[in-house]
Design a protein around this motif. Structure first.
Motif, PDB file in Angstrom:
ATOM      1  N   LYS A 133       0.831  -1.207   0.000  1.00 40.93           N
ATOM      2  CA  LYS A 133       0.000   0.000   0.000  1.00 40.93           C
ATOM      3  C   LYS A 133       0.866   1.258   0.000  1.00 40.93           C
ATOM      4  CE  LYS A 133      -2.782   0.726   3.579  1.00 40.93           C
ATOM      5  NZ  LYS A 133      -3.959   0.535   4.467  1.00 40.93           N
ATOM      6  N   PHE A 134       1.914   1.250   0.814  1.00 42.95           N
ATOM      7  CA  PHE A 134       2.768   2.437   0.910  1.00 42.95           C
ATOM      8  C   PHE A 134       3.578   2.643  -0.370  1.00 42.95           C
ATOM      9  CE2 PHE A 134       6.738   4.541   2.677  1.00 42.95           C
ATOM     10  CZ  PHE A 134       6.168   5.804   2.687  1.00 42.95           C
ATOM     11  N   ILE A 135       4.078   1.559  -0.951  1.00 41.03           N
ATOM     12  CA  ILE A 135       4.849   1.682  -2.192  1.00 41.03           C
ATOM     13  C   ILE A 135       3.969   2.243  -3.307  1.00 41.03           C
ATOM     14  CG2 ILE A 135       5.976   0.327  -4.021  1.00 41.03           C
ATOM     15  CD1 ILE A 135       7.110  -1.466  -1.729  1.00 41.03           C
ATOM     16  N   LYS A 136       2.707   1.814  -3.340  1.00 38.32           N
ATOM     17  CA  LYS A 136       1.753   2.339  -4.339  1.00 38.32           C
ATOM     18  C   LYS A 136       1.529   3.832  -4.125  1.00 38.32           C
ATOM     19  CE  LYS A 136      -2.851   1.446  -6.261  1.00 38.32           C
ATOM     20  NZ  LYS A 136      -4.124   0.679  -6.088  1.00 38.32           N
ATOM     21  N   THR A 137       1.380   4.227  -2.849  1.00 34.64           N
ATOM     22  CA  THR A 137       1.203   5.650  -2.506  1.00 34.64           C
ATOM     23  C   THR A 137       2.410   6.464  -2.947  1.00 34.64           C
ATOM     24  OG1 THR A 137      -0.145   5.071  -0.592  1.00 34.64           O
ATOM     25  CG2 THR A 137       0.812   7.262  -0.597  1.00 34.64           C
ATOM     26  N   LEU A 138       3.606   5.942  -2.686  1.00 34.99           N
ATOM     27  CA  LEU A 138       4.842   6.625  -3.077  1.00 34.99           C
ATOM     28  C   LEU A 138       4.928   6.781  -4.599  1.00 34.99           C
ATOM     29  CD1 LEU A 138       7.758   5.209  -0.867  1.00 34.99           C
ATOM     30  CD2 LEU A 138       6.865   7.527  -0.877  1.00 34.99           C
ATOM     31  N   THR A 139       4.618   5.698  -5.313  1.00 36.70           N
ATOM     32  CA  THR A 139       4.699   5.707  -6.779  1.00 36.70           C
ATOM     33  C   THR A 139       3.726   6.719  -7.373  1.00 36.70           C
ATOM     34  OG1 THR A 139       5.288   3.362  -6.722  1.00 36.70           O
ATOM     35  CG2 THR A 139       4.576   4.254  -8.839  1.00 36.70           C
ATOM     36  N   ASN A 140       2.484   6.698  -6.880  1.00 40.75           N
ATOM     37  CA  ASN A 140       1.475   7.647  -7.383  1.00 40.75           C
ATOM     38  C   ASN A 140       1.856   9.084  -7.042  1.00 40.75           C
ATOM     39  OD1 ASN A 140       0.003   5.491  -8.314  1.00 40.75           O
ATOM     40  ND2 ASN A 140      -1.443   5.463  -6.600  1.00 40.75           N
ATOM     41  N   GLY A 141       2.367   9.278  -5.823  1.00 39.79           N
ATOM     42  CA  GLY A 141       2.759  10.626  -5.397  1.00 39.79           C
ATOM     43  C   GLY A 141       3.910  11.160  -6.234  1.00 39.79           C
ATOM     44  N   GLU A 142       4.852  10.279  -6.543  1.00 34.66           N
ATOM     45  CA  GLU A 142       5.998  10.689  -7.356  1.00 34.66           C
ATOM     46  C   GLU A 142       5.558  11.070  -8.770  1.00 34.66           C
ATOM     47  OE1 GLU A 142      10.453   9.029  -8.561  1.00 34.66           O
ATOM     48  OE2 GLU A 142       9.185   7.875  -7.207  1.00 34.66           O
ATOM     49  N   ALA A 143       4.598  10.312  -9.325  1.00 33.70           N
ATOM     50  CA  ALA A 143       4.086  10.616 -10.675  1.00 33.70           C
ATOM     51  C   ALA A 143       3.399  11.982 -10.684  1.00 33.70           C
ATOM     52  CB  ALA A 143       3.114   9.526 -11.117  1.00 33.70           C
ATOM     53  N   LEU A 144       2.623  12.255  -9.637  1.00 34.10           N
ATOM     54  CA  LEU A 144       1.944  13.556  -9.539  1.00 34.10           C
ATOM     55  C   LEU A 144       2.950  14.693  -9.439  1.00 34.10           C
ATOM     56  CD1 LEU A 144      -0.944  12.716  -7.035  1.00 34.10           C
ATOM     57  CD2 LEU A 144      -1.245  13.536  -9.373  1.00 34.10           C
ATOM     58  N   LEU A 145       3.986  14.471  -8.640  1.00 31.30           N
ATOM     59  CA  LEU A 145       5.019  15.489  -8.453  1.00 31.30           C
ATOM     60  C   LEU A 145       5.753  15.774  -9.763  1.00 31.30           C
ATOM     61  CD1 LEU A 145       6.698  17.318  -6.558  1.00 31.30           C
ATOM     62  CD2 LEU A 145       8.178  15.362  -6.136  1.00 31.30           C
ATOM     63  N   MET A 146       6.131  14.712 -10.487  1.00 31.94           N
ATOM     64  CA  MET A 146       6.850  14.893 -11.751  1.00 31.94           C
ATOM     65  C   MET A 146       6.003  15.630 -12.774  1.00 31.94           C
ATOM     66  SD  MET A 146       9.653  13.792 -10.788  1.00 31.94           S
ATOM     67  CE  MET A 146      10.590  14.041 -12.300  1.00 31.94           C
ATOM     68  N   LYS A 147       4.682  15.360 -12.771  1.00 34.31           N
ATOM     69  CA  LYS A 147       3.776  16.057 -13.695  1.00 34.31           C
ATOM     70  C   LYS A 147       3.696  17.538 -13.336  1.00 34.31           C
ATOM     71  CE  LYS A 147      -0.856  15.733 -15.743  1.00 34.31           C
ATOM     72  NZ  LYS A 147      -1.119  17.176 -15.718  1.00 34.31           N
ATOM     73  N   LEU A 148       3.638  17.828 -12.030  1.00 38.13           N
ATOM     74  CA  LEU A 148       3.614  19.222 -11.566  1.00 38.13           C
ATOM     75  C   LEU A 148       4.851  19.965 -12.037  1.00 38.13           C
ATOM     76  CD1 LEU A 148       2.405  19.423  -7.838  1.00 38.13           C
ATOM     77  CD2 LEU A 148       2.023  21.155  -9.579  1.00 38.13           C
ATOM     78  N   ILE A 149       6.007  19.316 -11.851  1.00 38.15           N
ATOM     79  CA  ILE A 149       7.275  19.938 -12.247  1.00 38.15           C
ATOM     80  C   ILE A 149       7.319  20.161 -13.759  1.00 38.15           C
ATOM     81  CG2 ILE A 149       9.783  19.560 -12.374  1.00 38.15           C
ATOM     82  CD1 ILE A 149       9.517  18.033  -9.682  1.00 38.15           C
ATOM     83  N   LYS A 150       6.843  19.173 -14.507  1.00 39.09           N
ATOM     84  CA  LYS A 150       6.862  19.257 -15.972  1.00 39.09           C
ATOM     85  C   LYS A 150       5.961  20.390 -16.466  1.00 39.09           C
ATOM     86  CE  LYS A 150       6.188  16.460 -20.120  1.00 39.09           C
ATOM     87  NZ  LYS A 150       5.697  15.175 -20.671  1.00 39.09           N
ATOM     88  N   ASP A 151       4.781  20.488 -15.877  1.00 42.05           N
ATOM     89  CA  ASP A 151       3.801  21.496 -16.325  1.00 42.05           C
ATOM     90  C   ASP A 151       4.197  22.915 -15.908  1.00 42.05           C
ATOM     91  OD1 ASP A 151       2.417  19.424 -17.398  1.00 42.05           O
ATOM     92  OD2 ASP A 151       0.844  19.370 -15.863  1.00 42.05           O
TER      93      ASP A 151
END
Length: 285
Positions: free
Chosen positions: A262-280
């Motif tokens: 559960k935590f690894i999934k949370t980390l992975t999703n959070g990292e994807a959101l963060l990278m999208k924020l940085i990209k945009d």
């Protein structure tokens, strides 16, 4: 029992061939400057005066209530842990060091601490008692001659298993291995004793501990659940004194694995959101 009983008992337990059998010349004792009775008791027990050291801060109190002077026993681990050869000055001046390890302290709870009063004005307690602190890990570190408690057989099996799983060596990142070993032992016992992961109270502390261990696992290159595999090692390592863990280890490992996933999934999703924020946005406030 109080000073006159506990001090000879302590010295016997530490130095007698029947018990710990520590070399007397490697034990040093501190005491509060006003507590001359304690000094006399140690000398009567056989401690030479040059192994008795005055310490102003040898007084235990925390808010109002029972308090009193304390005496601390230190073990000299030798020049290996004192490369500059500073010697006894390390203990006398309370300098940060790994040579003199405090293995035991004995508090003589004999006064009642009152806010606003000087220590000299504290009243004697009608019922005095001994408050003692002696760490199993510290004793074992001294007995087994390891650098820290993590190289003793209390923790090393968990560290060895982690090395096998991640393919990294302990010396690559000692802190990561230590955190994982310490936290999985705590988690295994807590879950086996009926606690569970949650978002509040004790369960939240447990959740935070596991997540911290998982993050340190990532530093060792672990992207998939692995900490659950250490539950079996903890149970086997502690079996002599906590045999009940054997009947709980499969259940505990299952819960730990689910929490890891559960935590690894949370980390992975959070990292994807963060990278999208940085990209945009090209930056994040």
């Amino acid at each position: 029992y109080f000073r006159k009983e506990v001090i000879p008992w302590a010295w016997e337990m530490l130095t007698s061939e029947k018990w710990f059998n520590f070399p007397k010349e490697r034990l040093y004792v501190t005491y509060h400057p006003d507590d001359l009775e304690t000094k006399k008791c140690w000398m009567d027990a056989g401690v030479p005066e040059d192994h008795l050291i005055i310490k102003e801060d040898n007084f235990w109190e925390i808010g109002e209530g029972p308090c009193g002077p304390d005496t601390e026993i230190h073990f000299d681990r030798g020049e290996k842990f004192d490369p500059e050869g500073v010697g006894l000055k390390l203990l006398i001046e309370d300098l940060p060091n790994f040579r003199f390890v405090e293995i035991w302290n004995i508090v003589f709870s004999q006064f009642n601490s009152e806010i606003g009063k000087k220590r000299s004005e504290y009243k004697e307690l009608p019922s005095k008692n001994i408050d003692t602190g002696a760490g199993l890990e510290r004793f074992v570190t001294v007995i087994q001659g390891t650098d820290t408690c993590y190289e003793t057989d209390l923790f090393w099996p968990m560290i060895e298993k982690t090395q096998q799983i991640c393919g990294k060596k302990y010396n690559d990142n000692p802190r990561a291995f230590r955190v994982i070993a310490d936290h999985i032992r705590t988690i295994t016992f807590a879950l086996a004793d009926g606690e569970s992961f949650s978002n509040e109270g004790r369960g939240y502390v447990l959740r935070r501990l596991l997540r911290r261990a998982v993050r340190y696992g990532k530093l060792l290159g672990m992207e998939k659940p692995f900490i659950y595999q250490l539950v079996d090692v903890v149970a086997n390592n502690m079996e002599d004194y906590y045999p009940y863990l054997q009947g709980k280890k499969e259940f505990v490992a299952k819960i730990v694995k689910a929490e890891e996933e559960k935590f690894i999934k949370t980390l992975t999703n959070g990292e994807a959101l963060l990278m999208k924020l940085i990209k945009d946005n090209k930056a994040v406030s």
